[in-house]
Design a protein around this motif. Structure first.
Motif, mmCIF file in Angstrom:
data_model
loop_
_atom_site.group_PDB
_atom_site.id
_atom_site.type_symbol
_atom_site.label_atom_id
_atom_site.label_comp_id
_atom_site.label_asym_id
_atom_site.label_seq_id
_atom_site.Cartn_x
_atom_site.Cartn_y
_atom_site.Cartn_z
ATOM 1 N N THR A 72 0.817 -1.210 0.000
ATOM 2 C CA THR A 72 0.000 0.000 0.000
ATOM 3 C C THR A 72 0.852 1.262 0.000
ATOM 4 O O THR A 72 0.392 2.322 -0.443
ATOM 5 N N LYS A 96 -1.445 -4.428 3.360
ATOM 6 C CA LYS A 96 -2.825 -4.294 3.806
ATOM 7 C C LYS A 96 -3.205 -5.373 4.803
ATOM 8 O O LYS A 96 -4.007 -5.138 5.715
ATOM 9 N N LYS A 97 -2.618 -6.570 4.670
ATOM 10 C CA LYS A 97 -2.999 -7.692 5.522
ATOM 11 C C LYS A 97 -1.786 -8.227 6.271
ATOM 12 O O LYS A 97 -0.647 -8.055 5.836
#
Length: 276
Positions: A72, A96-97
């Protein structure tokens, strides 16, 4: 019974491996929570090289972490977007994860353009960029001989941060003493010389029962004279008093007389014949 033991051994080793991986995952999740509370970005890893600069680009890092997921954000060590996409020392890559972050850490030791990478979870906030600190100065004249460093600093403290005070000295019959003027050097981080403007307003104020004069410091031009070179004047006429153009003498045109201890220009060839 021996065969049963051999059959259970692989199961035990597999259980230990699975337990170790779960424990490592649990530690990673705890570290991510701690990084979130400490102010560092969540799901962010650092990328660097041991003993050398990283020297890569945002596009190269994006391609390197393609198997983990699209990052990101990719920032430099200051937490800023790199100018022109070039990263020189350390990269901060945000995902993001959590699984993408785990996969990125697993790539530690991989090569990027022939350089082995060190990848780990970033638990600290970005480093603070240092601010270059310049300086500006003023000339302070008509100083009393009793004025010391503390008195001058206290007098100009309202103008800005005083780095140091440089007193001019002269040597006389009584030894070395102050010459009656000094230079006050202020910090100038933004280059606007605001401290100089404030100091000029103190022109004519009293310091140690004496009215001082404050003016902008003028930098003297550097001399271009080379060590070992001398100058002599020639008028173009024999026996003249000079007044003509100045001619530089090379060091080879000088000689030292050990008897008199003087250094003088070397006489030209044939000068002894003219003296006769």
């Amino acid at each position: 019974s021996g065969c049963g033991r051999e059959a259970r051994a692989p199961q035990a080793s597999g259980f230990c491996t699975e337990f170790a991986s779960r424990r490592a995952r649990h530690r990673l999740v705890i570290a991510m929570d701690e990084s979130e509370t400490s102010g560092a970005a969540k799901r962010q890893v650092f990328v660097r090289c041991n003993g050398r600069a990283l020297r890569t680009t945002v596009a190269a890092l994006t391609s390197f972490f393609e198997s983990c997921g699209k990052p990101t954000a990719i920032l430099n060590k200051w937490g800023e977007e790199p100018v022109g996409g070039a990263i020189y020392e350390v990269a901060l890559v945000t995902f993001k994860k959590n699984k993408a972050c785990e996969k990125a850490i697993a790539l530690s030791g991989g090569d990027l353009d022939g350089r082995p990478l060190v990848i780990g979870l970033n638990t600290k906030p970005p480093a603070r960029r240092g601010v270059a600190c310049g300086s500006c100065r003023v000339f302070v004249g008509n100083l009393a001989f009793e004025a010391d460093d503390a008195a001058v600093r206290a007098h100009f403290a309202s103008c800005g941060s005083v780095q140091f005070v440089r007193f001019a000295t002269k040597t006389g019959a009584d030894g070395e003493r102050q010459a009656g003027y000094a230079f006050v050097i202020f910090s100038d981080p933004d280059g606007r010389a605001a401290a100089v403007d404030a100091a000029l307003a103190l022109d004519g104020t009293t310091l140690c029962d004496r009215a001082i004069s404050v003016a902008p410091a003028v930098q003297q031009p550097k001399r271009n004279a080379t060590k070992g070179q001398g100058r002599r004047k020639s008028s173009g006429q024999p026996g003249g008093d000079g007044g003509g153009e100045t001619k530089l003498l090379r060091p080879a045109a000088w000689r030292h007389d050990p008897k008199t201890g003087l250094t003088a220009p070397r006489p030209k060839k044939g000068a002894w014949q003219r003296d006769r």
